[in-house]
Design a protein around this motif. Structure first.
Motif, PDB file in Angstrom:
ATOM      1  N   ALA A   8      47.408  60.495  88.936  1.00  0.00           N
ATOM      2  CA  ALA A   8      48.089  59.524  88.061  1.00  0.00           C
ATOM      3  C   ALA A   8      47.127  58.919  87.054  1.00  0.00           C
ATOM      4  N   GLY A   9      47.674  58.012  86.232  1.00  0.00           N
ATOM      5  CA  GLY A   9      46.861  57.372  85.203  1.00  0.00           C
ATOM      6  C   GLY A   9      46.256  56.068  85.705  1.00  0.00           C
ATOM      7  N   SER A  10      45.150  55.678  85.067  1.00  0.00           N
ATOM      8  CA  SER A  10      44.528  54.396  85.414  1.00  0.00           C
ATOM      9  C   SER A  10      45.157  53.305  84.542  1.00  0.00           C
ATOM     10  N   GLY A  15      48.244  46.700  87.618  1.00  0.00           N
ATOM     11  CA  GLY A  15      49.560  46.477  88.213  1.00  0.00           C
ATOM     12  C   GLY A  15      50.290  47.761  88.558  1.00  0.00           C
ATOM     13  N   ALA A  16      49.976  48.841  87.830  1.00  0.00           N
ATOM     14  CA  ALA A  16      50.683  50.109  88.029  1.00  0.00           C
ATOM     15  C   ALA A  16      49.645  51.219  88.195  1.00  0.00           C
ATOM     16  N   GLY A  17      50.105  52.475  88.052  1.00  0.00           N
ATOM     17  CA  GLY A  17      49.185  53.609  88.060  1.00  0.00           C
ATOM     18  C   GLY A  17      48.351  53.705  89.331  1.00  0.00           C
ATOM     19  N   ILE A  18      47.197  54.356  89.169  1.00  0.00           N
ATOM     20  CA  ILE A  18      46.292  54.613  90.300  1.00  0.00           C
ATOM     21  C   ILE A  18      45.999  53.342  91.100  1.00  0.00           C
ATOM     22  N   ALA A  41      44.440  51.678  78.240  1.00  0.00           N
ATOM     23  CA  ALA A  41      43.993  50.311  77.956  1.00  0.00           C
ATOM     24  C   ALA A  41      45.276  49.517  77.823  1.00  0.00           C
ATOM     25  N   GLN A  42      45.533  48.624  78.767  1.00  0.00           N
ATOM     26  CA  GLN A  42      46.793  47.873  78.698  1.00  0.00           C
ATOM     27  C   GLN A  42      46.676  46.570  79.457  1.00  0.00           C
ATOM     28  N   ASN A  43      47.593  45.688  79.141  1.00  0.00           N
ATOM     29  CA  ASN A  43      47.705  44.453  79.915  1.00  0.00           C
ATOM     30  C   ASN A  43      49.180  44.239  80.236  1.00  0.00           C
ATOM     31  N   GLY A  77      52.055  60.787  89.232  1.00  0.00           N
ATOM     32  CA  GLY A  77      52.597  59.704  88.420  1.00  0.00           C
ATOM     33  C   GLY A  77      52.502  60.130  86.968  1.00  0.00           C
ATOM     34  N   MET A  78      51.732  59.381  86.198  1.00  0.00           N
ATOM     35  CA  MET A  78      51.584  59.686  84.764  1.00  0.00           C
ATOM     36  C   MET A  78      50.766  60.983  84.599  1.00  0.00           C
ATOM     37  N   LEU A  79      51.450  62.063  84.160  1.00  0.00           N
ATOM     38  CA  LEU A  79      50.727  63.328  83.960  1.00  0.00           C
ATOM     39  C   LEU A  79      50.341  63.497  82.492  1.00  0.00           C
ATOM     40  N   PRO A 103      58.272  60.857  87.595  1.00  0.00           N
ATOM     41  CA  PRO A 103      58.120  61.411  86.242  1.00  0.00           C
ATOM     42  C   PRO A 103      57.903  60.320  85.192  1.00  0.00           C
ATOM     43  N   VAL A 104      56.717  59.720  85.220  1.00  0.00           N
ATOM     44  CA  VAL A 104      56.425  58.576  84.350  1.00  0.00           C
ATOM     45  C   VAL A 104      56.513  58.992  82.876  1.00  0.00           C
ATOM     46  N   MET A 105      57.309  58.263  82.103  1.00  0.00           N
ATOM     47  CA  MET A 105      57.476  58.592  80.678  1.00  0.00           C
ATOM     48  C   MET A 105      57.166  57.398  79.785  1.00  0.00           C
ATOM     49  N   ILE A 106      57.662  56.219  80.185  1.00  0.00           N
ATOM     50  CA  ILE A 106      57.507  55.023  79.339  1.00  0.00           C
ATOM     51  C   ILE A 106      57.045  53.864  80.219  1.00  0.00           C
ATOM     52  N   SER A 107      56.168  53.020  79.701  1.00  0.00           N
ATOM     53  CA  SER A 107      55.733  51.863  80.494  1.00  0.00           C
ATOM     54  C   SER A 107      56.847  50.816  80.502  1.00  0.00           C
ATOM     55  N   GLY A 108      56.788  49.937  81.479  1.00  0.00           N
ATOM     56  CA  GLY A 108      57.783  48.861  81.558  1.00  0.00           C
ATOM     57  C   GLY A 108      57.791  48.019  80.289  1.00  0.00           C
ATOM     58  N   ASP A 112      55.084  54.642  75.108  1.00  0.00           N
ATOM     59  CA  ASP A 112      55.095  56.024  75.603  1.00  0.00           C
ATOM     60  C   ASP A 112      53.873  56.305  76.464  1.00  0.00           C
ATOM     61  N   LEU A 113      54.115  56.872  77.627  1.00  0.00           N
ATOM     62  CA  LEU A 113      52.999  57.261  78.501  1.00  0.00           C
ATOM     63  C   LEU A 113      52.973  58.780  78.679  1.00  0.00           C
ATOM     64  N   ALA A 114      53.761  59.476  77.849  1.00  0.00           N
ATOM     65  CA  ALA A 114      53.810  60.939  77.952  1.00  0.00           C
ATOM     66  C   ALA A 114      53.941  61.536  76.566  1.00  0.00           C
ATOM     67  N   GLY A 202      58.887  43.917  88.304  1.00  0.00           N
ATOM     68  CA  GLY A 202      57.675  43.814  87.492  1.00  0.00           C
ATOM     69  C   GLY A 202      56.992  45.151  87.286  1.00  0.00           C
ATOM     70  N   HIS A 203      55.862  45.071  86.623  1.00  0.00           N
ATOM     71  CA  HIS A 203      55.006  46.205  86.309  1.00  0.00           C
ATOM     72  C   HIS A 203      54.599  46.890  87.620  1.00  0.00           C
ATOM     73  N   GLY A 204      54.782  48.202  87.669  1.00  0.00           N
ATOM     74  CA  GLY A 204      54.290  48.960  88.824  1.00  0.00           C
ATOM     75  C   GLY A 204      55.330  49.276  89.884  1.00  0.00           C
ATOM     76  N   SER A 205      56.591  48.866  89.683  1.00  0.00           N
ATOM     77  CA  SER A 205      57.545  49.055  90.783  1.00  0.00           C
ATOM     78  C   SER A 205      57.789  50.538  91.089  1.00  0.00           C
ATOM     79  N   GLY A 206      57.860  51.374  90.029  1.00  0.00           N
ATOM     80  CA  GLY A 206      58.099  52.805  90.258  1.00  0.00           C
ATOM     81  C   GLY A 206      56.913  53.442  90.974  1.00  0.00           C
ATOM     82  N   CYS A 207      55.707  53.064  90.535  1.00  0.00           N
ATOM     83  CA  CYS A 207      54.492  53.631  91.136  1.00  0.00           C
ATOM     84  C   CYS A 207      54.410  53.257  92.610  1.00  0.00           C
ATOM     85  N   VAL A 208      54.687  51.982  92.893  1.00  0.00           N
ATOM     86  CA  VAL A 208      54.522  51.498  94.269  1.00  0.00           C
ATOM     87  C   VAL A 208      55.565  52.145  95.184  1.00  0.00           C
TER      88      VAL A 208
HETATM   89  N1  PLP Z   1      51.294  54.835  85.346  1.00  0.00           N
HETATM   90  C1  PLP Z   1      50.548  54.107  84.532  1.00  0.00           C
HETATM   91  C2  PLP Z   1      49.113  54.442  84.324  1.00  0.00           C
HETATM   92  C3  PLP Z   1      51.128  53.040  83.892  1.00  0.00           C
HETATM   93  O1  PLP Z   1      50.385  52.312  83.083  1.00  0.00           O
HETATM   94  C4  PLP Z   1      52.498  52.743  84.105  1.00  0.00           C
HETATM   95  C5  PLP Z   1      53.154  51.616  83.452  1.00  0.00           C
HETATM   96  O2  PLP Z   1      52.680  50.959  82.593  1.00  0.00           O
HETATM   97  C6  PLP Z   1      53.222  53.519  84.944  1.00  0.00           C
HETATM   98  C7  PLP Z   1      52.589  54.548  85.552  1.00  0.00           C
HETATM   99  C8  PLP Z   1      54.675  53.269  85.229  1.00  0.00           C
HETATM  100  O3  PLP Z   1      54.842  52.035  85.773  1.00  0.00           O
HETATM  101  P1  PLP Z   1      56.136  51.614  86.604  1.00  0.00           P
HETATM  102  O4  PLP Z   1      55.821  51.792  88.046  1.00  0.00           O
HETATM  103  O5  PLP Z   1      56.298  50.172  86.222  1.00  0.00           O
HETATM  104  O6  PLP Z   1      57.251  52.500  86.153  1.00  0.00           O
END
Ligand code: PLP
Length: 428
Positions: A8-10, A15-18, A41-43, A77-79, A103-108, A112-114, A202-208
Protein backbone atom coordinates in the motif's frame (compact mmCIF):
# COMPACT_ATOMS: atom_id res chain seq x y z
CA UNK A 1 3.71 -14.86 15.42
CA UNK A 2 1.54 -14.97 12.32
CA UNK A 3 2.50 -12.50 9.60
CA UNK A 4 0.28 -10.65 7.14
CA UNK A 5 1.46 -8.32 4.43
CA UNK A 6 0.13 -4.97 3.30
CA UNK A 7 1.09 -3.64 -0.13
CA UNK A 8 0.00 0.00 0.00
CA UNK A 9 0.87 3.68 -0.01
CA UNK A 10 2.44 5.67 2.81
CA UNK A 11 0.24 8.39 4.31
CA UNK A 12 2.36 11.13 5.87
CA UNK A 13 -0.38 12.10 8.30
CA UNK A 14 -0.67 8.52 9.54
CA UNK A 15 -4.45 8.09 9.34
CA UNK A 16 -4.69 5.78 6.32
CA UNK A 17 -2.43 3.68 4.10
CA UNK A 18 0.48 1.63 5.43
CA UNK A 19 0.49 3.45 8.77
CA UNK A 20 -3.14 2.53 9.51
CA UNK A 21 -2.77 -1.01 8.14
CA UNK A 22 0.17 -1.84 10.41
CA UNK A 23 -1.74 -0.65 13.50
CA UNK A 24 -4.93 -2.52 12.56
CA UNK A 25 -3.08 -5.79 12.00
CA UNK A 26 -1.03 -5.41 15.17
CA UNK A 27 -4.19 -4.86 17.20
CA UNK A 28 -5.39 -8.32 16.12
CA UNK A 29 -2.09 -9.84 17.23
CA UNK A 30 -0.70 -10.27 13.71
CA UNK A 31 2.72 -9.04 12.61
CA UNK A 32 2.42 -6.66 9.63
CA UNK A 33 5.08 -6.72 6.91
CA UNK A 34 4.73 -3.77 4.55
CA UNK A 35 5.63 -3.08 0.94
CA UNK A 36 5.30 0.58 -0.03
CA UNK A 37 3.99 1.38 -3.49
CA UNK A 38 3.90 5.18 -3.27
CA UNK A 39 4.72 7.90 -0.80
CA UNK A 40 2.05 10.54 -0.35
CA UNK A 41 2.47 14.02 1.10
CA UNK A 42 -0.85 14.72 2.77
CA UNK A 43 -2.60 15.89 5.86
CA UNK A 44 -6.17 15.69 7.11
CA UNK A 45 -7.23 18.35 4.58
CA UNK A 46 -5.76 17.02 1.37
CA UNK A 47 -3.02 15.38 -0.69
CA UNK A 48 -0.22 17.69 -1.90
CA UNK A 49 2.03 15.16 -3.62
CA UNK A 50 2.52 11.55 -4.65
CA UNK A 51 5.89 9.91 -5.30
CA UNK A 52 5.42 6.43 -6.78
CA UNK A 53 8.06 3.87 -5.86
CA UNK A 54 9.71 2.32 -8.94
CA UNK A 55 8.41 -1.10 -10.05
CA UNK A 56 11.91 -2.52 -9.50
CA UNK A 57 11.93 -1.38 -5.93
CA UNK A 58 8.37 -2.57 -5.24
CA UNK A 59 9.56 -5.94 -6.57
CA UNK A 60 12.66 -5.89 -4.32
CA UNK A 61 10.56 -5.16 -1.24
CA UNK A 62 8.07 -7.92 -2.05
CA UNK A 63 10.73 -10.49 -2.82
CA UNK A 64 12.70 -9.64 0.31
CA UNK A 65 9.65 -10.25 2.52
CA UNK A 66 8.30 -13.33 0.72
CA UNK A 67 11.71 -15.00 0.47
CA UNK A 68 12.05 -14.86 4.23
CA UNK A 69 8.66 -14.91 5.95
CA UNK A 70 5.73 -17.30 5.97
CA UNK A 71 3.11 -14.69 5.04
CA UNK A 72 -0.37 -16.03 5.81
CA UNK A 73 -2.47 -13.37 4.05
CA UNK A 74 -1.92 -10.23 2.00
CA UNK A 75 -3.86 -7.07 1.21
CA UNK A 76 -3.37 -4.47 -1.44
CA UNK A 77 -4.36 -0.86 -0.87
CA UNK A 78 -3.15 2.04 -3.00
CA UNK A 79 -1.43 0.41 -6.00
CA UNK A 80 -1.37 3.74 -7.87
CA UNK A 81 -0.48 2.60 -11.42
CA UNK A 82 -1.01 -0.32 -13.78
CA UNK A 83 2.75 -0.94 -13.81
CA UNK A 84 2.99 -1.25 -10.04
CA UNK A 85 -0.15 -3.42 -9.92
CA UNK A 86 1.23 -5.77 -12.59
CA UNK A 87 4.53 -6.07 -10.73
CA UNK A 88 2.68 -7.04 -7.59
CA UNK A 89 0.46 -9.56 -9.41
CA UNK A 90 3.47 -11.20 -11.12
CA UNK A 91 5.05 -11.94 -7.77
CA UNK A 92 1.93 -12.83 -5.77
CA UNK A 93 0.88 -15.31 -8.48
CA UNK A 94 3.66 -17.62 -7.32
CA UNK A 95 2.47 -17.61 -3.72
CA UNK A 96 -0.54 -19.39 -2.27
CA UNK A 97 -2.20 -17.13 0.28
CA UNK A 98 -5.49 -15.27 0.57
CA UNK A 99 -5.47 -11.82 -1.02
CA UNK A 100 -7.81 -8.98 -0.02
CA UNK A 101 -8.04 -6.10 -2.50
CA UNK A 102 -9.00 -2.62 -1.32
CA UNK A 103 -9.19 -0.87 -4.71
CA UNK A 104 -8.09 2.56 -3.49
CA UNK A 105 -8.88 5.24 -6.10
CA UNK A 106 -9.65 8.54 -4.36
CA UNK A 107 -8.73 9.87 -0.92
CA UNK A 108 -11.47 10.77 1.53
CA UNK A 109 -10.46 14.40 0.95
CA UNK A 110 -11.25 13.97 -2.78
CA UNK A 111 -7.78 13.61 -4.37
CA UNK A 112 -6.85 10.99 -6.99
CA UNK A 113 -4.70 8.21 -5.57
CA UNK A 114 -4.61 6.19 -8.79
CA UNK A 115 -3.61 6.76 -12.40
CA UNK A 116 -6.30 6.19 -15.04
CA UNK A 117 -4.73 2.93 -16.23
CA UNK A 118 -5.04 1.23 -12.86
CA UNK A 119 -8.73 0.26 -13.11
CA UNK A 120 -8.21 -1.96 -16.15
CA UNK A 121 -5.39 -3.87 -14.41
CA UNK A 122 -7.40 -4.19 -11.22
CA UNK A 123 -10.27 -5.78 -13.18
CA UNK A 124 -8.17 -7.94 -15.49
CA UNK A 125 -5.31 -9.11 -13.26
CA UNK A 126 -5.68 -8.23 -9.60
CA UNK A 127 -9.31 -9.03 -8.71
CA UNK A 128 -9.38 -12.45 -10.44
CA UNK A 129 -6.66 -13.68 -8.09
CA UNK A 130 -8.15 -12.36 -4.86
CA UNK A 131 -10.44 -13.85 -2.21
CA UNK A 132 -12.24 -10.64 -1.41
CA UNK A 133 -12.63 -7.11 -2.79
CA UNK A 134 -13.74 -4.43 -0.33
CA UNK A 135 -15.31 -1.43 -2.03
CA UNK A 136 -17.24 1.73 -1.34
CA UNK A 137 -20.00 2.94 -3.66
CA UNK A 138 -17.71 4.88 -5.99
CA UNK A 139 -15.17 2.05 -6.35
CA UNK A 140 -17.97 -0.47 -6.98
CA UNK A 141 -19.42 1.78 -9.69
CA UNK A 142 -16.04 2.13 -11.40
CA UNK A 143 -15.24 -1.59 -11.19
CA UNK A 144 -18.68 -2.71 -12.40
CA UNK A 145 -19.05 0.07 -14.97
CA UNK A 146 -22.56 0.93 -13.78
CA UNK A 147 -24.36 3.43 -11.56
CA UNK A 148 -25.58 1.96 -8.28
CA UNK A 149 -28.87 3.60 -7.24
CA UNK A 150 -30.65 0.84 -5.37
CA UNK A 151 -30.32 -2.61 -3.86
CA UNK A 152 -30.86 -4.43 -7.18
CA UNK A 153 -28.09 -2.38 -8.83
CA UNK A 154 -25.83 -3.10 -5.89
CA UNK A 155 -26.40 -6.84 -6.11
CA UNK A 156 -25.85 -6.85 -9.82
CA UNK A 157 -22.63 -4.82 -9.41
CA UNK A 158 -21.35 -7.40 -6.90
CA UNK A 159 -22.00 -10.18 -9.41
CA UNK A 160 -20.13 -8.24 -12.09
CA UNK A 161 -17.15 -7.46 -9.85
CA UNK A 162 -17.02 -11.03 -8.47
CA UNK A 163 -17.59 -12.76 -11.82
CA UNK A 164 -14.14 -14.36 -11.72
CA UNK A 165 -14.85 -15.99 -8.37
CA UNK A 166 -13.83 -13.47 -5.75
CA UNK A 167 -16.13 -12.38 -2.94
CA UNK A 168 -17.19 -8.75 -2.76
CA UNK A 169 -17.92 -6.56 0.25
CA UNK A 170 -19.75 -3.30 -0.55
CA UNK A 171 -19.82 -0.68 2.19
CA UNK A 172 -23.04 1.27 2.51
CA UNK A 173 -21.64 4.47 4.02
CA UNK A 174 -22.02 6.53 0.83
CA UNK A 175 -25.63 5.52 0.18
CA UNK A 176 -28.42 7.75 1.34
CA UNK A 177 -30.02 5.37 3.86
CA UNK A 178 -30.88 6.05 7.52
CA UNK A 179 -28.74 3.11 8.67
CA UNK A 180 -25.52 1.92 7.03
CA UNK A 181 -26.25 -1.27 5.10
CA UNK A 182 -23.27 -3.23 3.75
CA UNK A 183 -23.45 -6.46 1.74
CA UNK A 184 -21.08 -9.40 1.52
CA UNK A 185 -21.36 -11.38 -1.71
CA UNK A 186 -19.80 -14.76 -0.92
CA UNK A 187 -20.31 -18.05 -2.78
CA UNK A 188 -23.15 -16.48 -4.82
CA UNK A 189 -25.06 -15.49 -1.67
CA UNK A 190 -25.64 -12.09 -0.12
CA UNK A 191 -25.35 -11.35 3.59
CA UNK A 192 -26.58 -8.02 4.87
CA UNK A 193 -24.79 -6.07 7.63
CA UNK A 194 -26.77 -3.21 9.12
CA UNK A 195 -25.27 -0.72 11.54
CA UNK A 196 -26.38 2.60 13.02
CA UNK A 197 -25.14 5.52 10.94
CA UNK A 198 -22.42 7.36 12.87
CA UNK A 199 -20.92 10.72 11.97
CA UNK A 200 -19.00 10.76 8.63
CA UNK A 201 -16.36 8.02 8.80
CA UNK A 202 -12.90 9.50 9.08
CA UNK A 203 -9.68 9.14 7.14
CA UNK A 204 -8.50 5.54 6.90
CA UNK A 205 -11.76 3.65 7.40
CA UNK A 206 -11.41 1.59 4.19
CA UNK A 207 -7.77 0.77 4.93
CA UNK A 208 -8.48 -0.25 8.51
CA UNK A 209 -11.46 -2.45 7.60
CA UNK A 210 -9.55 -4.36 4.91
CA UNK A 211 -6.56 -4.74 7.27
CA UNK A 212 -8.76 -6.16 10.06
CA UNK A 213 -10.13 -8.67 7.54
CA UNK A 214 -6.66 -9.57 6.22
CA UNK A 215 -5.25 -10.05 9.73
CA UNK A 216 -8.22 -12.29 10.56
CA UNK A 217 -7.63 -14.39 7.44
CA UNK A 218 -3.94 -14.65 8.45
CA UNK A 219 -5.15 -16.17 11.72
CA UNK A 220 -7.01 -18.87 9.78
CA UNK A 221 -10.50 -17.39 10.24
CA UNK A 222 -12.87 -17.92 7.29
CA UNK A 223 -14.09 -14.98 5.17
CA UNK A 224 -17.57 -14.78 6.71
CA UNK A 225 -16.31 -14.71 10.29
CA UNK A 226 -13.42 -12.41 9.39
CA UNK A 227 -15.90 -9.92 7.89
CA UNK A 228 -18.37 -10.18 10.78
CA UNK A 229 -15.68 -9.47 13.38
CA UNK A 230 -13.95 -6.78 11.33
CA UNK A 231 -17.24 -4.97 10.65
CA UNK A 232 -17.85 -4.79 14.40
CA UNK A 233 -14.34 -3.50 15.01
CA UNK A 234 -14.55 -0.80 12.33
CA UNK A 235 -17.82 0.45 13.82
CA UNK A 236 -15.99 0.97 17.14
CA UNK A 237 -13.00 2.48 15.31
CA UNK A 238 -15.32 5.03 13.66
CA UNK A 239 -17.23 5.68 16.88
CA UNK A 240 -13.92 6.61 18.58
CA UNK A 241 -12.28 8.45 15.65
CA UNK A 242 -10.31 11.50 16.68
CA UNK A 243 -8.96 14.82 15.47
CA UNK A 244 -5.25 15.30 14.74
CA UNK A 245 -5.37 18.21 12.31
CA UNK A 246 -7.70 20.86 10.98
CA UNK A 247 -9.52 18.63 8.48
CA UNK A 248 -11.09 15.16 8.56
CA UNK A 249 -10.97 13.07 11.71
CA UNK A 250 -8.94 9.83 11.58
CA UNK A 251 -10.39 6.44 12.51
CA UNK A 252 -9.05 4.68 15.56
CA UNK A 253 -7.71 1.21 14.68
CA UNK A 254 -6.44 0.80 18.25
CA UNK A 255 -9.93 0.74 19.73
CA UNK A 256 -9.69 -2.94 20.65
CA UNK A 257 -6.52 -2.30 22.65
CA UNK A 258 -8.53 0.09 24.77
CA UNK A 259 -10.88 -2.84 25.43
CA UNK A 260 -7.90 -4.99 26.36
CA UNK A 261 -6.64 -2.40 28.79
CA UNK A 262 -10.12 -2.24 30.39
CA UNK A 263 -9.94 -6.00 30.76
CA UNK A 264 -6.56 -5.92 32.46
CA UNK A 265 -7.67 -3.03 34.69
CA UNK A 266 -10.64 -5.13 35.84
CA UNK A 267 -8.47 -8.19 36.49
CA UNK A 268 -5.89 -6.10 38.38
CA UNK A 269 -8.53 -4.40 40.53
CA UNK A 270 -10.11 -7.74 41.46
CA UNK A 271 -6.74 -9.27 42.24
CA UNK A 272 -5.87 -6.61 44.82
CA UNK A 273 -9.43 -6.49 46.16
CA UNK A 274 -9.51 -10.24 46.83
CA UNK A 275 -6.20 -10.07 48.75
CA UNK A 276 -7.67 -7.36 50.97
CA UNK A 277 -10.96 -9.30 51.36
CA UNK A 278 -9.07 -12.39 52.55
CA UNK A 279 -7.40 -10.18 55.20
CA UNK A 280 -10.44 -8.37 56.55
CA UNK A 281 -13.55 -10.53 56.12
CA UNK A 282 -14.52 -12.69 59.13
CA UNK A 283 -15.55 -16.34 58.51
CA UNK A 284 -19.20 -15.62 59.38
CA UNK A 285 -19.58 -13.43 56.30
CA UNK A 286 -18.58 -16.27 53.95
CA UNK A 287 -21.68 -18.06 52.59
CA UNK A 288 -21.62 -21.88 52.92
CA UNK A 289 -21.78 -22.05 49.13
CA UNK A 290 -18.69 -19.80 48.94
CA UNK A 291 -18.06 -16.07 48.57
CA UNK A 292 -17.27 -14.21 45.37
CA UNK A 293 -16.65 -10.76 44.02
CA UNK A 294 -17.20 -9.82 40.37
CA UNK A 295 -16.43 -6.73 38.38
CA UNK A 296 -17.75 -5.77 34.94
CA UNK A 297 -16.00 -4.01 32.09
CA UNK A 298 -17.56 -0.69 31.17
CA UNK A 299 -20.85 -1.28 29.27
CA UNK A 300 -20.52 -5.07 29.74
CA UNK A 301 -23.08 -6.92 27.63
CA UNK A 302 -22.74 -10.45 29.02
CA UNK A 303 -21.05 -12.64 31.68
CA UNK A 304 -18.02 -13.00 29.40
CA UNK A 305 -17.27 -9.32 30.06
CA UNK A 306 -17.49 -9.73 33.83
CA UNK A 307 -14.58 -11.17 35.82
CA UNK A 308 -14.71 -13.01 39.14
CA UNK A 309 -12.83 -15.63 41.16
CA UNK A 310 -13.06 -18.88 39.24
CA UNK A 311 -13.82 -21.10 42.25
CA UNK A 312 -15.46 -19.12 45.01
CA UNK A 313 -13.61 -18.14 48.19
CA UNK A 314 -14.32 -20.51 51.09
CA UNK A 315 -13.26 -21.25 54.67
CA UNK A 316 -10.76 -24.07 55.25
CA UNK A 317 -9.64 -24.78 58.83
CA UNK A 318 -10.65 -21.30 59.92
CA UNK A 319 -8.82 -19.56 57.05
CA UNK A 320 -10.54 -18.01 54.04
CA UNK A 321 -8.95 -19.11 50.79
CA UNK A 322 -9.22 -18.04 47.21
CA UNK A 323 -9.56 -21.32 45.37
CA UNK A 324 -9.02 -20.24 41.78
CA UNK A 325 -7.78 -17.63 39.36
CA UNK A 326 -9.62 -14.44 38.49
CA UNK A 327 -11.20 -14.93 35.10
CA UNK A 328 -13.78 -13.42 32.77
CA UNK A 329 -16.99 -15.45 32.65
CA UNK A 330 -16.24 -17.11 35.99
CA UNK A 331 -19.43 -16.22 37.91
CA UNK A 332 -22.53 -16.48 35.74
CA UNK A 333 -25.16 -16.10 38.44
CA UNK A 334 -23.57 -13.04 40.04
CA UNK A 335 -22.98 -11.64 36.54
CA UNK A 336 -26.65 -11.86 35.57
CA UNK A 337 -27.63 -10.02 38.75
CA UNK A 338 -24.99 -7.37 38.07
CA UNK A 339 -26.14 -6.97 34.45
CA UNK A 340 -29.70 -6.42 35.69
CA UNK A 341 -28.46 -3.75 38.10
CA UNK A 342 -26.34 -2.14 35.36
CA UNK A 343 -29.45 -1.73 33.22
CA UNK A 344 -30.68 0.67 35.91
CA UNK A 345 -27.31 2.25 36.64
CA UNK A 346 -24.36 1.37 34.36
CA UNK A 347 -21.92 2.85 36.87
CA UNK A 348 -22.56 0.02 39.39
CA UNK A 349 -19.98 -2.42 38.07
CA UNK A 350 -19.02 -4.44 41.14
CA UNK A 351 -20.94 -7.12 43.06
CA UNK A 352 -19.99 -9.32 46.01
CA UNK A 353 -21.80 -12.19 47.70
CA UNK A 354 -21.73 -12.43 51.49
CA UNK A 355 -23.65 -14.56 53.98
CA UNK A 356 -27.04 -13.38 55.20
CA UNK A 357 -27.64 -12.81 58.89
CA UNK A 358 -30.16 -10.65 60.72
CA UNK A 359 -27.19 -8.91 62.40
CA UNK A 360 -25.64 -7.94 59.07
CA UNK A 361 -29.04 -6.69 57.85
CA UNK A 362 -29.33 -4.59 60.99
CA UNK A 363 -25.84 -3.09 60.52
CA UNK A 364 -26.53 -2.34 56.85
CA UNK A 365 -29.67 -0.43 57.75
CA UNK A 366 -27.86 1.29 60.61
CA UNK A 367 -25.10 2.67 58.38
CA UNK A 368 -27.67 3.87 55.85
CA UNK A 369 -27.18 1.36 53.03
CA UNK A 370 -30.16 0.98 50.71
CA UNK A 371 -31.14 -2.69 50.80
CA UNK A 372 -33.65 -4.22 48.39
CA UNK A 373 -35.24 -7.58 49.15
CA UNK A 374 -35.90 -9.43 45.91
CA UNK A 375 -36.90 -12.82 44.64
CA UNK A 376 -34.36 -14.80 42.62
CA UNK A 377 -34.74 -18.11 40.92
CA UNK A 378 -31.76 -20.41 41.43
CA UNK A 379 -29.51 -17.42 42.12
CA UNK A 380 -30.55 -15.72 38.85
CA UNK A 381 -32.60 -12.52 38.68
CA UNK A 382 -36.26 -12.80 37.74
CA UNK A 383 -38.86 -10.32 36.58
CA UNK A 384 -39.64 -9.67 40.21
CA UNK A 385 -35.97 -8.76 40.82
CA UNK A 386 -36.30 -6.24 37.99
CA UNK A 387 -39.54 -4.95 39.48
CA UNK A 388 -37.95 -4.57 42.94
CA UNK A 389 -35.04 -2.63 41.39
CA UNK A 390 -37.40 -0.39 39.43
CA UNK A 391 -39.43 0.35 42.57
CA UNK A 392 -36.35 1.31 44.59
CA UNK A 393 -35.97 5.09 44.61
CA UNK A 394 -32.19 4.96 44.49
CA UNK A 395 -29.83 2.26 43.24
CA UNK A 396 -29.45 -0.24 46.06
CA UNK A 397 -26.20 -0.92 47.90
CA UNK A 398 -27.33 -4.52 48.36
CA UNK A 399 -29.88 -7.02 47.08
CA UNK A 400 -31.00 -9.67 49.54
CA UNK A 401 -32.80 -12.90 48.65
CA UNK A 402 -36.34 -13.24 49.93
CA UNK A 403 -36.56 -15.79 52.77
CA UNK A 404 -37.45 -19.45 52.32
CA UNK A 405 -34.35 -20.50 50.39
CA UNK A 406 -31.76 -23.00 51.56
CA UNK A 407 -29.19 -20.27 52.00
CA UNK A 408 -30.06 -16.59 51.79
CA UNK A 409 -27.31 -14.47 50.28
CA UNK A 410 -26.63 -10.75 50.44
CA UNK A 411 -25.18 -9.28 47.27
CA UNK A 412 -23.38 -6.02 47.93
CA UNK A 413 -23.26 -3.59 45.02
CA UNK A 414 -20.68 -0.90 44.35
CA UNK A 415 -19.23 1.22 41.58
CA UNK A 416 -15.81 -0.45 41.70
CA UNK A 417 -13.63 -2.54 44.01
CA UNK A 418 -12.53 0.50 46.03
CA UNK A 419 -16.16 1.48 46.66
CA UNK A 420 -16.91 -2.16 47.54
CA UNK A 421 -14.05 -2.37 50.06
CA UNK A 422 -15.29 0.90 51.58
CA UNK A 423 -18.78 -0.58 52.10
CA UNK A 424 -17.35 -3.82 53.48
CA UNK A 425 -15.16 -1.97 55.97
CA UNK A 426 -18.17 0.02 57.18
CA UNK A 427 -20.01 -3.26 57.71
CA UNK A 428 -17.29 -4.86 59.85
N1 PLP B 1 -4.03 4.74 0.99
C1 PLP B 1 -3.42 5.90 1.16
C2 PLP B 1 -1.94 5.99 1.09
C3 PLP B 1 -4.19 7.01 1.40
O1 PLP B 1 -3.59 8.17 1.57
C4 PLP B 1 -5.60 6.89 1.47
C5 PLP B 1 -6.46 8.05 1.73
O2 PLP B 1 -6.10 9.17 1.76
C6 PLP B 1 -6.18 5.68 1.28
C7 PLP B 1 -5.36 4.63 1.06
C8 PLP B 1 -7.66 5.48 1.34
O3 PLP B 1 -8.14 5.84 2.56
P1 PLP B 1 -9.55 5.34 3.12
O4 PLP B 1 -9.29 4.16 3.99
O5 PLP B 1 -10.02 6.54 3.90
O6 PLP B 1 -10.40 5.00 1.95
Amino acid sequence: MRTALTVAGSDSVGGAGIQADVKAMAVLGVHAASVITAITAQNTRGVSGILPVSEEFVKSQLEAVLRDCDVKAVKTGMLYSADIAETVVDILEDHEMPLVVDPVMISGTGYDLAQDDLVKTLKRDVIPMCELVTTNRHEAEVLSGMKIQNKDDLMFACEVIGKTGSSVYIKGGHFNTPTVVDYLYLSSEFTKFEYPRLKKSGHGSGCVLSSFITASLAKGIDIMNAVVKSRELIQDSIATQYQIGKGDLVVNPMVKLKGDSDRSAVLGALDSATSRILDIVPDELVPKSGMNIAMAMKDAAGPEEIAAVDKRMSVHNGIIRRNGQIKFGAAENLSYILLTVMKHDPSMRCIMSIAYSPDTMYVMQDIGLNVVVAEMSRDRPTESTEAALSKSKRIPDAIVDKGGRKERIIRLLAKDTKDMLGKLEQLL
